[in-house]
Design an enzyme around this catalytic site. Structure first.
Site, PDB file in Angstrom:
ATOM      1  N   ASN A   1       9.931  21.074   1.110  1.00 28.28           N
ATOM      2  CA  ASN A   1      10.148  22.006  -0.127  1.00 28.28           C
ATOM      3  C   ASN A   1      11.178  21.350  -0.964  1.00 28.28           C
ATOM      4  O   ASN A   1      12.109  20.916  -0.757  1.00 28.28           O
ATOM      5  CB  ASN A   1      11.028  23.408   0.535  1.00 28.28           C
TER       6      ASN A   1
ATOM      7  N   MET B   1       9.178  26.537  -5.754  1.00 31.66           N
ATOM      8  CA  MET B   1       9.512  25.894  -4.896  1.00 31.66           C
ATOM      9  C   MET B   1       8.614  25.927  -3.637  1.00 31.66           C
ATOM     10  O   MET B   1       8.429  27.468  -4.186  1.00 31.66           O
ATOM     11  CB  MET B   1      10.595  25.471  -4.154  1.00 31.66           C
ATOM     12  N   CYS B   2       8.185  25.479  -2.646  1.00 38.55           N
ATOM     13  CA  CYS B   2       7.813  26.194  -1.363  1.00 38.55           C
ATOM     14  C   CYS B   2       8.425  26.915  -0.823  1.00 38.55           C
ATOM     15  O   CYS B   2      10.201  26.738  -1.130  1.00 38.55           O
ATOM     16  CB  CYS B   2       6.891  24.343  -0.518  1.00 38.55           C
ATOM     17  N   GLN B   3       7.707  27.129   0.461  1.00 40.52           N
ATOM     18  CA  GLN B   3       8.341  27.905   1.968  1.00 40.52           C
ATOM     19  C   GLN B   3       8.314  27.004   3.163  1.00 40.52           C
ATOM     20  O   GLN B   3       7.024  26.749   3.472  1.00 40.52           O
ATOM     21  CB  GLN B   3       8.197  29.040   1.748  1.00 40.52           C
TER      22      GLN B   3
ATOM     23  N   ILE C   1       3.922  27.725   2.939  1.00 41.11           N
ATOM     24  CA  ILE C   1       3.017  28.164   2.310  1.00 41.11           C
ATOM     25  C   ILE C   1       3.692  27.531   0.394  1.00 41.11           C
ATOM     26  O   ILE C   1       5.117  27.071   0.345  1.00 41.11           O
ATOM     27  CB  ILE C   1       2.990  29.147   1.550  1.00 41.11           C
TER      28      ILE C   1
END
Length: 255
Positions: free
Chosen positions: A108, A1-3, A78
């Site tokens: 996210n 997963m993204c942040q 990110i």
């Protein structure tokens, strides 16, 4: 997963400290290496930077870590790709115009089998589920309000719209129009409100400590929203599952 990283303040503030720790997760302290981006609201204007390189290695990210851009609303992201290739058009945050102002969105999570019907004004440029969700939100907000609504009205509308997306999967997101910052948690999201009396903060991902008491006034208020706590010596508040909070002038507005 993204942040995700968001900041909402009552006076223009730079996000250098938080951004420095956050970008280490783009290839150094975590493996979110598929691009990054950040957007800073400045009055009616917007500074928007994206790069397909890992945030910890990006020369553009290094520039921003050293350039104290001041803003009342910031959204950074990110990426760890789940849908869509690693390229610029798939880097968050995404930007659209509605009612004569910029809107910024970062997500996210992963939305399965999500293919909303989109009309003329809002279409994705890239191939992510995230940008499709943003376009649909903008479309439905435009249909729900004839002109710029209040933060309270927008929050009510978002609470009606968000479940229609989140039923397709994980939908943690940040959204801002420069007036407020909205944050929604399907799973993991935390926030921290800083105010007088300010103290020192120590980053978790970088050897850096800042004494905010030396850099602020008693009237300043800052809220930081992030996927995982950025500092080791501060108390972060976890969002409840499926909770949507609007932040205005550095404070959470729940009702």
């Amino acid at each position: 997963m993204c942040q995700l990283l968001g900041m909402n303040c009552n006076t223009p503030t730079d996000a250098t400290f938080s951004f420095t720790g956050f970008t280490q997760r783009g290839g150094r302290t975590a493996d979110h290496v598929d691009g990054w981006g950040v957007a800073f609201f400045e009055g009616a204007g917007l500074r928007h930077f994206v790069d397909h390189l890992p945030a910890a290695e990006s020369p553009v990210a290094e520039l921003i870590r050293k350039y104290p851009i001041k803003s009342c609303n910031v959204i950074a992201h990110i990426r760890k790709a789940t849908q869509g290739a690693v390229n610029l058009q798939n880097c968050h945050p995404f930007v659209r115009e509605l009612w004569g102002r910029y809107w910024v969105f970062a997500h996210n999570g992963n939305l399965e089998n999500y293919a909303p019907r989109l009309h003329a004004n809002f279409h994705p440029v890239g191939t992510t589920d995230s940008e499709r969700a943003f376009c649909w939100l903008m479309q439905e907000l435009a249909k729900s309000h004839a002109s710029v609504p209040s933060v309270e009205e927008l929050t009510i509308t978002l609470r009606e719209l968000v479940p229609q997306i989140s039923r397709h999967g994980t939908f943690n997101f940040l959204l801002s129009n420069g007036e407020a910052l909205w944050a929604h948690a399907s799973t993991h999201l935390f926030y921290l409100e800083r105010g007088f009396p300010f103290a020192s903060a120590e980053l978790a991902d970088e050897d850096l400590t800042v004494d905010f008491a030396a850099q602020t006034s008693p009237a300043d208020r800052v809220t930081v929203v992030v996927t995982a706590p950025l500092t080791k010596n501060e108390t972060w508040t976890a969002f409840q599952p499926h909770e949507l909070i609007a932040f205005v002038d550095g404070r959470a507005i729940r009702a």
